[in-house]
Design a protein around this motif. Structure first.
Motif, short mmCIF file in Angstrom:
data_model
loop_
_atom_site.label_atom_id
_atom_site.label_comp_id
_atom_site.label_asym_id
_atom_site.label_seq_id
_atom_site.Cartn_x
_atom_site.Cartn_y
_atom_site.Cartn_z
N ARG A 37 19.18 -34.33 90.89
CA ARG A 37 20.24 -34.63 89.92
C ARG A 37 19.65 -34.36 88.54
N VAL A 38 20.20 -33.41 87.83
CA VAL A 38 19.62 -32.94 86.57
C VAL A 38 19.86 -33.95 85.45
N ARG A 39 18.79 -34.34 84.78
CA ARG A 39 18.89 -35.15 83.57
C ARG A 39 18.80 -34.25 82.33
N ARG A 40 17.83 -33.35 82.35
CA ARG A 40 17.64 -32.41 81.26
C ARG A 40 17.26 -31.04 81.82
N ALA A 41 17.68 -29.99 81.11
CA ALA A 41 17.29 -28.63 81.45
C ALA A 41 16.95 -27.92 80.14
N ALA A 42 15.84 -27.19 80.11
CA ALA A 42 15.40 -26.57 78.86
C ALA A 42 15.77 -25.09 78.83
N VAL A 43 16.02 -24.61 77.62
CA VAL A 43 16.35 -23.20 77.41
C VAL A 43 15.06 -22.41 77.20
N ASN A 44 14.98 -21.26 77.86
CA ASN A 44 13.89 -20.32 77.64
C ASN A 44 14.49 -18.95 77.34
N PRO A 45 13.81 -18.11 76.54
CA PRO A 45 14.37 -16.79 76.24
C PRO A 45 14.76 -15.98 77.47
N VAL A 46 14.03 -16.16 78.58
CA VAL A 46 14.36 -15.41 79.78
C VAL A 46 15.77 -15.73 80.26
#
Length: 305
Positions: A33-42
Motif C-alpha cells: 500500500r503506497v504511502r509515498r512515491a518519488a519522481v525520478n527523471p527516468v
C-alpha cells in the motif's frame, strides 16, 4: 484503486487520474500500500517514449519506480515480510506498466527492504533509485579507503548521495557542481569544483596525481574524466555508453533489497541524508513531473498517495 496513468507517450499532459484493478500478488511478490512515491527523471523520459526501444510498455501505464509504503499482502514463498511492515523499494519491473504512482503496487520480495527508522516517509521514498545508483556504481568500482573519487554532478539527486556514500567508504571526494551548490557539497563532506571550462585544471589543482575513481552521473564528461584519471584508475557512467571504449563501465541500477538495506543502515547510523524539495498529492503528478523536468530543483520530488 486510484492511479495516475497514461495511454500514449508524451509530456505531463498525457497523465490522468484513473481507476485501475488492484494488482494481483503473485508468488515471490509483496503487495504494498503506497504511502509515498518519488519522481525520478527516468519516469518522465519513459513517458516521453525515450526507452520504447529498450523496454516494452503496456498501456495504460502507471509510472514510477520508487516507493515507500506498508505491506498489504504477502505472496506465496515471500515470508521475509509480514502484513503491516513498513518497506521501501526500487520497484522496477522488466516491462513498463504497473508502477508506484498508485494506491497499490506489487514488488518482488528480492527488491524490498525495511523502511529506515530515521527517515521520514518522504525521505524514505526518495532513497531507493538514486541511492542504489550511487551505491552500486561506487561499490562496483571498488571505492575504498585512500581513494580520491571524482563525482560528476555532485549536487544532483544521485551525486549528493554518492558524495556521502563514498565518504562512508573512506574515500576523499571531489565533486563538480555550480558554485551555488558548493556549500552543500562541503556540508556532505566533499570538495567542490565548478564544472565547465577549466574544470580539468581545477580538479588537478586538488589532485595533482590524478583521481583513482571517477563516477559520471550526468553524461558528456568523458574527456574530463580521462584527463584527470590516474593510470590504472577506474571509471563508470550511468549516462554515456561510450565509456566502455576507454575501459570504463556503463551501468544502470539494479533492484536489490540487500543493497537497499545497506543504505538504510547508513541512514540510521546518521551517515546518509536524503534531501526532499517538495511533496505533491497524487492528483498533481503532472506538476511534480514538470518541476523535475525544469532542472531547477534541489532534492527529491515526492508524491503522497
Amino acid at each position: 484503486m486510484r492511479a495516475m496513468t497514461y495511454s500514449a507517450f508524451g509530456g505531463p499532459e498525457v497523465l490522468a487520474e484513473t481507476r485501475q484493478p488492484r494488482p494481483k500478488c503473485g508468488p515471490g511478490e509483496i503487495l504494498v500500500r503506497v504511502r509515498r512515491a518519488a519522481v525520478n527523471p527516468v519516469d518522465w523520459k519513459i513517458m516521453a517514449g525515450g526507452l520504447k526501444d529498450l523496454m516494452e510498455a503496456f498501456f495504460p501505464v502507471v509510472p514510477g519506480w520508487d516507493v515507500a509504503g506498508v505491506v498489504e499482502q504477502v505472496g506465496i514463498d515471500a515470508s521475509e515480510f509480514s502484513v503491516g511492515d513498513e518497506v521501501i523499494a526500487y520497484a522496477r519491473k522488466d516491462y513498463v506498466h504497473g508502477g508506484t504512482f498508485a494506491e497499490f503496487v506489487t514488488v518482488p520480495v528480492r527488491a524490498l527492504a525495511r523502511r529506515p527508522a530515521s527517515l521520514t516517509w518522504d525521505q524514505a521514498a526518495g532513497l531507493p533509485l538514486a541511492g542504489l545508483t550511487a551505491y552500486q556504481v561506487l561499490t562496483r568500482l571498488g571505492t575504498g579507503p585512500g581513494d580520491t573519487v571524482l563525482i560528476h554532478g555532485a549536487a544532483g539527486g544521485v551525486g549528493s548521495l554518492g558524495v556521502q556514500i563514498a565518504r562512508t567508504r573512506g574515500a576523499r571526494v571531489i565533486g563538480t557542481a555550480s558554485p551555488a551548490n558548493h556549500e552543500r557539497i562541503r556540508e556532505l563532506g566533499g570538495e567542490p569544483v565548478a564544472y565547465g571550462e577549466g574544470v580539468v585544471e581545477r580538479v588537478r589543482a586538488l589532485a595533482p596525481d590524478g583521481v583513482d575513481v571517477a563516477a559520471d552521473f550526468v553524461g558528456g564528461v568523458l574527456d574530463t574524466t580521462l584527463a584527470v584519471l590516474r593510470e590504472g584508475g577506474r571509471h563508470a557512467s550511468i549516462a554515456d555508453g561510450s565509456v566502455i571504449d576507454s575501459g570504463g563501465q556503463w551501468m544502470w541500477v539494479r533492484p536489490s533489497g540487500a543493497d537497499l538495506a545497506e543504505l538504510g543502515a547508513l541512514a540510521d547510523a546518521g551517515k546518509l541524508t536524503v534531501p526532499v524539495a517538495r511533496t505533491f498529492p497524487l492528483e498533481e503528478l503532472a506538476d511534480a513531473f514538470a518541476l523535475s523536468q525544469s532542472g531547477h530543483v534541489h532534492g527529491k520530488v515526492v508524491v503522497a498517495v
